[in-house]
Design a protein around this motif. Structure first.
Motif, mmCIF file in Angstrom:
data_model
loop_
_atom_site.group_PDB
_atom_site.id
_atom_site.type_symbol
_atom_site.label_atom_id
_atom_site.label_comp_id
_atom_site.label_asym_id
_atom_site.label_seq_id
_atom_site.Cartn_x
_atom_site.Cartn_y
_atom_site.Cartn_z
ATOM 1 N N ALA A 90 6.955 -3.692 -4.524
ATOM 2 C CA ALA A 90 7.666 -4.754 -5.253
ATOM 3 C C ALA A 90 8.731 -5.380 -4.362
ATOM 4 O O ALA A 90 9.245 -4.749 -3.437
ATOM 5 N N ASP A 91 9.063 -6.637 -4.671
ATOM 6 C CA ASP A 91 10.166 -7.263 -3.956
ATOM 7 C C ASP A 91 11.332 -7.609 -4.884
ATOM 8 O O ASP A 91 12.421 -7.918 -4.420
ATOM 9 N N LEU A 92 11.113 -7.524 -6.196
ATOM 10 C CA LEU A 92 12.177 -7.787 -7.162
ATOM 11 C C LEU A 92 12.052 -6.825 -8.330
ATOM 12 O O LEU A 92 10.946 -6.553 -8.805
ATOM 13 N N ALA A 93 13.190 -6.308 -8.778
ATOM 14 C CA ALA A 93 13.257 -5.520 -10.010
ATOM 15 C C ALA A 93 14.278 -6.188 -10.921
ATOM 16 O O ALA A 93 15.406 -6.458 -10.505
ATOM 17 N N LEU A 94 13.868 -6.467 -12.126
ATOM 18 C CA LEU A 94 14.782 -6.959 -13.158
ATOM 19 C C LEU A 94 15.102 -5.773 -14.052
ATOM 20 O O LEU A 94 14.207 -5.152 -14.611
#
Length: 186
Positions: A90-94
């Motif tokens: 992954a490159d983004l975690a919300l």
């Protein structure tokens, strides 16, 4: 860690959405997936087989979609091995870090609606019914599960930031912040 008001330094292609049960991970994942043309893989559908049994191919299925270039999914089943597969890709975690009253009321409404309507969820499974909310076992009662895991992400995030320094994390503290963040990304 970024907030709802911080601009993203890039356009993410592989996104995880973390949060306690009832925070709205799946709903937000579907919205972002549609808006950014990302394949949304509902991870519950990969985990739960008929009769709520774990699917033996779960981790293989997770590896398969994680190898793809563009996706969004809920960050769950960390104790089942997904942390070894998803965060490295992954490159983004919300992180939906919403107040208790928000996630509790959402989970009660969702559980009651699913139980009363007996809507199929995944692989023939249906919510067990509203009376199941009286069960004290977190494995059987989603409300008890939410209570048990309420602080899970707050406890884990410092270690996640250290372990996966490439992963941009955005902490959203209220649904209004999530909406503001979504508008800013358009």
């Amino acid at each position: 860690m970024l907030s709802a008001d911080d601009p993203l330094p890039f356009r993410p292609e592989r996104i995880l959405i973390a949060g306690v049960s009832g925070s709205g991970k799946t709903t937000l994942a579907a919205r972002i997936g549609a808006a950014w043309d990302l394949r949304h893989i509902e991870i519950d559908a990969l985990f739960h087989g008929p009769e709520w049994t774990p699917r033996p191919t779960f981790l293989d299925d997770v590896r398969t979609f994680a190898a793809e270039e563009r996706w969004i999914t809920e960050w769950q089943y960390t104790s089942k091995g997904t942390d070894e597969i998803l965060p490295p890709r992954a490159d983004l975690a919300l992180w939906l870090d919403y107040p208790y009253r928000v996630v509790r009321s959402r989970l009660i409404r969702r559980t009651l609606a699913r139980g009363v309507l007996r809507r199929e969820l995944w692989n023939g499974n249906r919510e067990k019914g509203p009376w199941n909310m009286l069960n004290r076992d977190p494995e059987e009662n989603i409300l008890a599960w939410q209570t048990k895991t309420l602080r899970h992400w707050a406890e884990r995030m410092p270690g996640i930031e250290e372990r996966f320094p490439h992963l941009t994390i955005v902490r959203l503290r209220h649904p209004r912040e999530a909406e503001r963040w979504m508008r800013a990304q358009a």
